[in-house]
Design a protein around this motif. Sequence first.
Motif, mmCIF file in Angstrom:
data_model
loop_
_atom_site.group_PDB
_atom_site.id
_atom_site.type_symbol
_atom_site.label_atom_id
_atom_site.label_comp_id
_atom_site.label_asym_id
_atom_site.label_seq_id
_atom_site.Cartn_x
_atom_site.Cartn_y
_atom_site.Cartn_z
ATOM 1 N N LEU A 55 0.814 -1.208 0.000
ATOM 2 C CA LEU A 55 0.000 0.000 0.000
ATOM 3 C C LEU A 55 0.852 1.265 0.000
ATOM 4 N N HIS A 56 2.136 1.117 -0.278
ATOM 5 C CA HIS A 56 3.025 2.273 -0.330
ATOM 6 C C HIS A 56 3.048 2.844 -1.755
ATOM 7 N N SER A 57 1.934 3.416 -2.151
ATOM 8 C CA SER A 57 1.822 4.042 -3.467
ATOM 9 C C SER A 57 1.084 5.366 -3.301
ATOM 10 N N PRO A 58 1.164 6.261 -4.291
ATOM 11 C CA PRO A 58 0.481 7.565 -4.148
ATOM 12 C C PRO A 58 -1.001 7.447 -3.841
ATOM 13 N N MET A 59 -1.685 6.472 -4.453
ATOM 14 C CA MET A 59 -3.117 6.327 -4.227
ATOM 15 C C MET A 59 -3.430 6.157 -2.746
ATOM 16 N N TYR A 60 -2.711 5.260 -2.082
ATOM 17 C CA TYR A 60 -2.977 4.985 -0.672
ATOM 18 C C TYR A 60 -2.372 6.052 0.234
ATOM 19 N N PHE A 61 -1.339 6.714 -0.230
ATOM 20 C CA PHE A 61 -0.793 7.849 0.517
ATOM 21 C C PHE A 61 -1.837 8.959 0.630
ATOM 22 N N PHE A 62 -2.516 9.261 -0.459
ATOM 23 C CA PHE A 62 -3.595 10.257 -0.427
ATOM 24 C C PHE A 62 -4.776 9.756 0.404
ATOM 25 N N LEU A 63 -5.065 8.464 0.300
ATOM 26 C CA LEU A 63 -6.176 7.897 1.058
ATOM 27 C C LEU A 63 -5.930 7.998 2.561
ATOM 28 N N SER A 64 -4.689 7.808 2.995
ATOM 29 C CA SER A 64 -4.391 7.910 4.429
ATOM 30 C C SER A 64 -4.635 9.323 4.938
ATOM 31 N N HIS A 65 -4.280 10.331 4.146
ATOM 32 C CA HIS A 65 -4.537 11.715 4.556
ATOM 33 C C HIS A 65 -6.029 12.028 4.508
ATOM 34 N N PHE A 66 -6.726 11.480 3.531
ATOM 35 C CA PHE A 66 -8.169 11.670 3.470
ATOM 36 C C PHE A 66 -8.848 11.054 4.694
ATOM 37 N N SER A 67 -8.425 9.863 5.089
ATOM 38 C CA SER A 67 -8.998 9.212 6.272
ATOM 39 C C SER A 67 -8.710 10.025 7.525
ATOM 40 N N PHE A 68 -7.526 10.608 7.590
ATOM 41 C CA PHE A 68 -7.190 11.450 8.746
ATOM 42 C C PHE A 68 -8.079 12.684 8.801
ATOM 43 N N SER A 69 -8.333 13.292 7.654
ATOM 44 C CA SER A 69 -9.222 14.460 7.625
ATOM 45 C C SER A 69 -10.655 14.065 7.983
ATOM 46 N N GLU A 70 -11.081 12.844 7.629
ATOM 47 C CA GLU A 70 -12.395 12.353 8.015
ATOM 48 C C GLU A 70 -12.519 12.257 9.532
ATOM 49 N N ILE A 71 -11.475 11.751 10.177
ATOM 50 C CA ILE A 71 -11.476 11.655 11.638
ATOM 51 C C ILE A 71 -11.597 13.040 12.264
ATOM 52 N N LEU A 72 -10.828 13.991 11.749
ATOM 53 C CA LEU A 72 -10.841 15.345 12.312
ATOM 54 C C LEU A 72 -12.192 16.022 12.093
ATOM 55 N N PRO A 139 8.092 13.800 -4.084
ATOM 56 C CA PRO A 139 8.006 15.259 -3.869
ATOM 57 C C PRO A 139 6.690 15.857 -4.356
ATOM 58 N N LEU A 140 6.183 15.385 -5.507
ATOM 59 C CA LEU A 140 4.915 15.908 -6.012
ATOM 60 C C LEU A 140 3.768 15.515 -5.081
ATOM 61 N N CYS A 141 3.760 14.277 -4.598
ATOM 62 C CA CYS A 141 2.707 13.849 -3.668
ATOM 63 C C CYS A 141 2.725 14.682 -2.396
ATOM 64 N N ALA A 142 3.921 14.966 -1.895
ATOM 65 C CA ALA A 142 4.033 15.794 -0.691
ATOM 66 C C ALA A 142 3.512 17.205 -0.949
ATOM 67 N N ARG A 143 3.797 17.746 -2.133
ATOM 68 C CA ARG A 143 3.305 19.099 -2.452
ATOM 69 C C ARG A 143 1.783 19.111 -2.595
ATOM 70 N N LEU A 144 1.220 18.053 -3.173
ATOM 71 C CA LEU A 144 -0.234 17.995 -3.329
ATOM 72 C C LEU A 144 -0.932 17.900 -1.971
ATOM 73 N N VAL A 145 -0.363 17.119 -1.062
ATOM 74 C CA VAL A 145 -0.941 17.023 0.281
ATOM 75 C C VAL A 145 -0.828 18.363 1.012
ATOM 76 N N THR A 146 0.298 19.027 0.854
ATOM 77 C CA THR A 146 0.451 20.350 1.460
ATOM 78 C C THR A 146 -0.549 21.337 0.874
ATOM 79 N N LEU A 147 -0.777 21.233 -0.429
ATOM 80 C CA LEU A 147 -1.774 22.083 -1.074
ATOM 81 C C LEU A 147 -3.159 21.856 -0.473
ATOM 82 N N ALA A 148 -3.507 20.610 -0.205
ATOM 83 C CA ALA A 148 -4.828 20.304 0.347
ATOM 84 C C ALA A 148 -5.001 20.928 1.725
ATOM 85 N N TRP A 149 -4.006 20.744 2.593
ATOM 86 C CA TRP A 149 -4.142 21.245 3.965
ATOM 87 C C TRP A 149 -4.004 22.758 4.042
#
Length: 347
Positions: A55-72, A139-149
């Motif tokens: 599960l160490h791929s961009p798809m699941y990396f984004f999903l983990s952050h989405f799940s965290f935002s769901e909890i919050l 690096p692009l995945c990290a920038r996209l997650v930073t963009l979201a938050w």
Amino acid sequence: MGLENWTAVTEIILVGIPTTQELGVFLFLVFLSAYVVTVLGNLIIIMLIRLDYRLHSPMYFFLSHFSFSEILTTTCVVPRMLVNFLSERKSVSFHECFTQLYFYFLFGSTEFIFFAIMSYDRYVAICHPLRYPAILTRPLCARLVTLAWFGSFLLILPSTLLKARLPYCGPNIIDHFFCDSAPFLHLACTDVTYIELLDFIVSLVLLIGSLAMTIVSYFYVIFTILKIPSDEGRRKAFSTCASHFTVVSMGYGISIFVYVRPNQKRSLHLNKILFVLSSVVTPLLNPFIFSLRNETMKIVLSEALGRVQTFTKDLRLIPVMNSNPFKSRVTPVVHVTPIEKYHQQLT
């Protein structure tokens, strides 16, 4: 009435659902169960993604952050709902109400940005599979997650600052489960038309903008999948997008109906129902959707449950220890003197 005669609101009453004591206890248990399952389900998804290499791929990396935002997002509103179900006076301080409003929309906005990011991820994976690792680099995945938050923070900041500067004189009653933007604004002692318009524009940009990107991405995804010659290939391609598409449909359908309207004060009772769907029911269903409609997640989850079951069986096979845990299990060494040894040999 002059401004000097107005009294600032310091406490806000959240009406929610008028209930009897028995009904309040029942609703408390129902929503508490939903909240616990939601938090645990999303935490399990996050842990599986962190621990399993598959599960160490961009798809699941984004999903983990989405799940965290769901909890919050859920945590912003459900605990206060639970307290109100058991309280006779359903009140919160003004500052607590404003804080709840801010963080609910902050985390909620983050979720919709993640919808767009995750749809872009599926577009690259389906339409450009050979270039997928080269396009969605770490690096692009990290920038996209930073963009979201950080992007959601900047998006709701102007409206939040304007709301904080308004004079609030009441009435101090909000006919809702939580401090929603529309009823909260109508506690102000001044015209809020421009702030309502700003909220409408922000909601329009966020929801319609992210939805447009999602629709465009899935248009290319579906077009590419339909060109796959084999039925098995099309089925596998659709299965990788099914869970995300289901969650997106529920999230956008409810939120656009509630928030992309110039005047949200009307149909507040309908908004209560939709709020329960978007803030309680949908986050409750999302972990099941992502785990049951995603083949890789399903395999990882079943293997994890198998390991837990095996570990539990191994614990049952461990022999029961003595009642005194400090009692030594080592056979004591008996020291025999030379004279005693000589007498033992004679006998």
